[in-house]
Design a protein around this motif. Sequence first.
Motif, mmCIF file in Angstrom:
data_model
loop_
_atom_site.group_PDB
_atom_site.id
_atom_site.type_symbol
_atom_site.label_atom_id
_atom_site.label_comp_id
_atom_site.label_asym_id
_atom_site.label_seq_id
_atom_site.Cartn_x
_atom_site.Cartn_y
_atom_site.Cartn_z
ATOM 1 N N TYR A 507 0.840 -1.193 0.000
ATOM 2 C CA TYR A 507 0.000 0.000 0.000
ATOM 3 C C TYR A 507 0.877 1.245 0.000
ATOM 4 O O TYR A 507 1.883 1.315 0.728
ATOM 5 C CB TYR A 507 -0.882 -0.030 1.257
ATOM 6 C CG TYR A 507 -1.923 1.052 1.339
ATOM 7 C CD1 TYR A 507 -3.098 0.975 0.602
ATOM 8 C CD2 TYR A 507 -1.736 2.153 2.181
ATOM 9 C CE1 TYR A 507 -4.060 1.965 0.708
ATOM 10 C CE2 TYR A 507 -2.700 3.143 2.290
ATOM 11 C CZ TYR A 507 -3.868 3.043 1.547
ATOM 12 O OH TYR A 507 -4.825 4.019 1.646
ATOM 13 N N ASP A 508 0.501 2.227 -0.852
ATOM 14 C CA ASP A 508 1.211 3.514 -0.902
ATOM 15 C C ASP A 508 0.526 4.447 0.084
ATOM 16 O O ASP A 508 -0.552 4.980 -0.178
ATOM 17 C CB ASP A 508 1.156 4.082 -2.318
ATOM 18 C CG ASP A 508 2.013 5.340 -2.473
ATOM 19 O OD1 ASP A 508 2.215 6.050 -1.454
ATOM 20 O OD2 ASP A 508 2.446 5.606 -3.599
ATOM 21 N N ALA A 509 1.144 4.591 1.255
ATOM 22 C CA ALA A 509 0.532 5.396 2.309
ATOM 23 C C ALA A 509 0.556 6.874 1.972
ATOM 24 O O ALA A 509 -0.279 7.646 2.457
ATOM 25 C CB ALA A 509 1.254 5.150 3.633
ATOM 26 N N THR A 510 1.530 7.276 1.119
ATOM 27 C CA THR A 510 1.608 8.691 0.743
ATOM 28 C C THR A 510 0.495 9.032 -0.226
ATOM 29 O O THR A 510 -0.203 10.049 -0.077
ATOM 30 C CB THR A 510 2.979 8.994 0.126
ATOM 31 O OG1 THR A 510 4.009 8.671 1.066
ATOM 32 C CG2 THR A 510 3.083 10.467 -0.260
ATOM 33 N N ALA A 511 0.289 8.153 -1.205
ATOM 34 C CA ALA A 511 -0.749 8.404 -2.208
ATOM 35 C C ALA A 511 -2.117 7.942 -1.737
ATOM 36 O O ALA A 511 -3.142 8.301 -2.321
ATOM 37 C CB ALA A 511 -0.387 7.688 -3.511
ATOM 38 N N GLY A 512 -2.141 7.104 -0.689
ATOM 39 C CA GLY A 512 -3.412 6.621 -0.158
ATOM 40 C C GLY A 512 -4.086 5.629 -1.071
ATOM 41 O O GLY A 512 -5.314 5.651 -1.211
ATOM 42 N N ARG A 513 -3.284 4.741 -1.686
ATOM 43 C CA ARG A 513 -3.890 3.770 -2.582
ATOM 44 C C ARG A 513 -3.088 2.478 -2.569
ATOM 45 O O ARG A 513 -1.894 2.466 -2.265
ATOM 46 C CB ARG A 513 -3.973 4.325 -3.996
ATOM 47 C CG ARG A 513 -2.628 4.573 -4.626
ATOM 48 C CD ARG A 513 -2.751 5.273 -5.955
ATOM 49 N NE ARG A 513 -1.443 5.513 -6.544
ATOM 50 C CZ ARG A 513 -1.239 6.276 -7.608
ATOM 51 N NH1 ARG A 513 -2.275 6.905 -8.167
ATOM 52 N NH2 ARG A 513 -0.020 6.430 -8.112
ATOM 53 N N GLU A 514 -3.786 1.406 -2.907
ATOM 54 C CA GLU A 514 -3.136 0.100 -2.987
ATOM 55 C C GLU A 514 -2.291 0.043 -4.250
ATOM 56 O O GLU A 514 -2.712 0.512 -5.313
ATOM 57 C CB GLU A 514 -4.195 -1.012 -3.011
ATOM 58 C CG GLU A 514 -3.614 -2.416 -3.114
ATOM 59 C CD GLU A 514 -4.691 -3.497 -3.160
ATOM 60 O OE1 GLU A 514 -4.483 -4.509 -3.853
ATOM 61 O OE2 GLU A 514 -5.756 -3.331 -2.504
ATOM 62 N N ILE A 515 -1.101 -0.589 -4.092
ATOM 63 C CA ILE A 515 -0.238 -0.790 -5.255
ATOM 64 C C ILE A 515 -0.478 -2.165 -5.847
ATOM 65 O O ILE A 515 -0.705 -2.313 -7.051
ATOM 66 C CB ILE A 515 1.248 -0.616 -4.870
ATOM 67 C CG1 ILE A 515 1.500 0.822 -4.388
ATOM 68 C CG2 ILE A 515 2.167 -0.963 -6.030
ATOM 69 C CD1 ILE A 515 2.904 1.057 -3.853
ATOM 70 N N THR A 516 -0.472 -3.207 -4.972
ATOM 71 C CA THR A 516 -0.672 -4.575 -5.444
ATOM 72 C C THR A 516 -0.970 -5.469 -4.242
ATOM 73 O O THR A 516 -0.789 -5.077 -3.083
ATOM 74 C CB THR A 516 0.565 -5.100 -6.199
ATOM 75 O OG1 THR A 516 0.258 -6.380 -6.763
ATOM 76 C CG2 THR A 516 1.776 -5.216 -5.288
ATOM 77 N N ARG A 517 -1.405 -6.707 -4.524
ATOM 78 C CA ARG A 517 -1.642 -7.691 -3.466
ATOM 79 C C ARG A 517 -1.319 -9.073 -3.990
ATOM 80 O O ARG A 517 -1.363 -9.324 -5.195
ATOM 81 C CB ARG A 517 -3.081 -7.644 -2.963
ATOM 82 C CG ARG A 517 -4.107 -8.110 -3.960
ATOM 83 C CD ARG A 517 -5.515 -8.088 -3.378
ATOM 84 N NE ARG A 517 -5.946 -6.749 -3.000
ATOM 85 C CZ ARG A 517 -7.061 -6.495 -2.322
ATOM 86 N NH1 ARG A 517 -7.823 -7.504 -1.911
ATOM 87 N NH2 ARG A 517 -7.411 -5.265 -2.055
ATOM 88 N N SER A 550 7.669 -3.130 -10.580
ATOM 89 C CA SER A 550 6.735 -2.554 -11.557
ATOM 90 C C SER A 550 6.974 -1.055 -11.609
ATOM 91 O O SER A 550 7.629 -0.475 -10.726
ATOM 92 C CB SER A 550 5.293 -2.846 -11.149
ATOM 93 O OG SER A 550 4.975 -2.143 -9.957
ATOM 94 N N ALA A 551 6.441 -0.429 -12.655
ATOM 95 C CA ALA A 551 6.614 1.021 -12.809
ATOM 96 C C ALA A 551 6.026 1.754 -11.619
ATOM 97 O O ALA A 551 6.588 2.749 -11.134
ATOM 98 C CB ALA A 551 5.952 1.483 -14.107
ATOM 99 N N THR A 552 4.883 1.246 -11.105
ATOM 100 C CA THR A 552 4.229 1.909 -9.971
ATOM 101 C C THR A 552 5.097 1.816 -8.731
ATOM 102 O O THR A 552 5.244 2.796 -7.973
ATOM 103 C CB THR A 552 2.857 1.254 -9.696
ATOM 104 O OG1 THR A 552 2.072 1.291 -10.885
ATOM 105 C CG2 THR A 552 2.133 1.971 -8.575
ATOM 106 N N ILE A 553 5.682 0.627 -8.525
ATOM 107 C CA ILE A 553 6.545 0.453 -7.357
ATOM 108 C C ILE A 553 7.774 1.350 -7.479
ATOM 109 O O ILE A 553 8.156 2.036 -6.516
ATOM 110 C CB ILE A 553 6.957 -1.023 -7.205
ATOM 111 C CG1 ILE A 553 5.747 -1.876 -6.791
ATOM 112 C CG2 ILE A 553 8.081 -1.178 -6.181
ATOM 113 C CD1 ILE A 553 6.025 -3.367 -6.737
#
Length: 591
Positions: A507-517, A550-553
Amino acid sequence: MRGKNNRYVILLDQDNGNAELARQQVSAVSRPDVANVYGDIYGANNSGFNASFALNGSLADAIANGHRIQAIIRYTSSNDGNSDYNDHWFDGVVLNQNVANMEKLQVSQAGIHVSGWHAADQALDRQYHYVILFDATTKKEISRQRVTLINRGDVERAYNNVYNSGKSGFSADFVMNDALRAALQNGDSIQVISRYTDDKNGDGNRVDYWFTPQAYNQNQAYLEDFSIYNGQLRVTGWHASDQSVVEPNQWIILLDSQTGREVARSKAITTKRNDVLAAYPNILNADNSGFVANFDIANTPGLRAAILAGHSLKAVARYSDDNGGEGHRSDYWFSAVQTPYSTQSAQELESFTINGNQIEASGWYADGRSVAAKAMYVILYDATTNRELGRQQIATADRERPDIASSNSSIANAGVSGFKASFAINNGSIMQALKNGDRLQVVARYTDDDQNGEGNYVQHFFDAQSFQSNNAYLDAFRVNSDGSIQVSGWHASNQTAGRPYHYVILYDATAGREITRKVAENVQRPDVQKAYPSVYNSLNSGFNINFASSATIQRAISEGHNLQVIDRYSATKDDNGDYVDYWFAPRQLAQ
């Protein structure tokens, strides 16, 4: 008396016009004592007379009818005594002495025996002798019996002036008929009548002697023991009652003092009690008044229920003519309230925990009322939803607690008060309770229902306990050389019960959204089980996940975002419904 040398004694019936009854010419009898007193009267020295009259004819009739008999002494010059005479009229006398004595009046189950004597002047010409039983309460005759007179020299010596006293004895046995039985059962006063009559059936002209009535309504009792021994309630004492001769069945009845209802009855064993006879000699059958009654508590439902409810008891001693204890009866209600068991209780829940896939409870519960129980149950209860989750009967062999017997010696059965019960968590309702984080409670119960644990019971609710727990630790959270993120650690929670799907979320706590599971395979962690032995499935609480680069990570890492690991147990495969999470602290990861 000069010139009148013939003397007659004449008897008259004063109540029948002074009719002459009999006369007898008598000779002069020397009486110097009279001459000494009346020396100036002619012939005083020979003034005595003595006459005896046969008791027959009109004389007998007059006496039998109670008439006054008057005696005349006559001096006359005539040979027949009917002319030229001088009379002295003595006062009239009624010959009506009527004396009697009841020497024995004995009542038994067979009937009544009476004996004694009855002498009466007016028994003359009344040749039939009857003894009659009379109910003095209802004023009705019970029975009569014609008897043969018995020689009684002792009575004759004491009452030689009463007709037939030498043959005045009587003895009669009356069998127990319905009227006599009813009189005794009702406590009526029974009276004996001795009768002389001229009628062969016992009526006609008669002279009676009514003996003092005897009431048969005495009723005394004493309770000597009211105690529990080896599962038996033992009641002993004595009950002396006149009615026992016609109500031979002795019963002990137990009542619930709080409800007033009968809870048990037992046909008592009758015992010999000479001490009671000595104290109450006038109560019929007092020497056979002892009783012993034993009540098997386990097999007496009403008694079990009263004891388990903590109610006190009262006893009734009963004599009855019915084999079931009903019918005609004579009761003695003991006033004392009895509590033959201890109402004390003590208990301790020594352990209430999760062990692997079981919820285990152990401890002890001692209660004096358990003397009425057939079984002990331990119940697992959901205190949040107020419903039972499961129950388990505890075998007697598994209840041994000599330590509790020693520390609680005043409580019956304390030595068999222990329990240990296990409840499988895979039971649907138990799993749901853990899953919901409900507060759970142990109930220890003593019951008289050894099949289902219901019936009558006494129980103790131990304090409710929360099984909510959510513990976790992140052993590793790093970026690998290939840009992937490695996450490992453990997550142990009782709320994972019923949530079989295990996920680890980045989870990206800064952006407030899940990245992956990713789905996590449970990893055994003996170290966690050792640290948290009472947490459900703690042995299989580990996880080790690699999140591919991944690019998001890479963007989140390069921009210095705080990344966070969430460990989730879910009830559904999509893991977005029914779940329990552990959110680890956010971190910035270096490339």
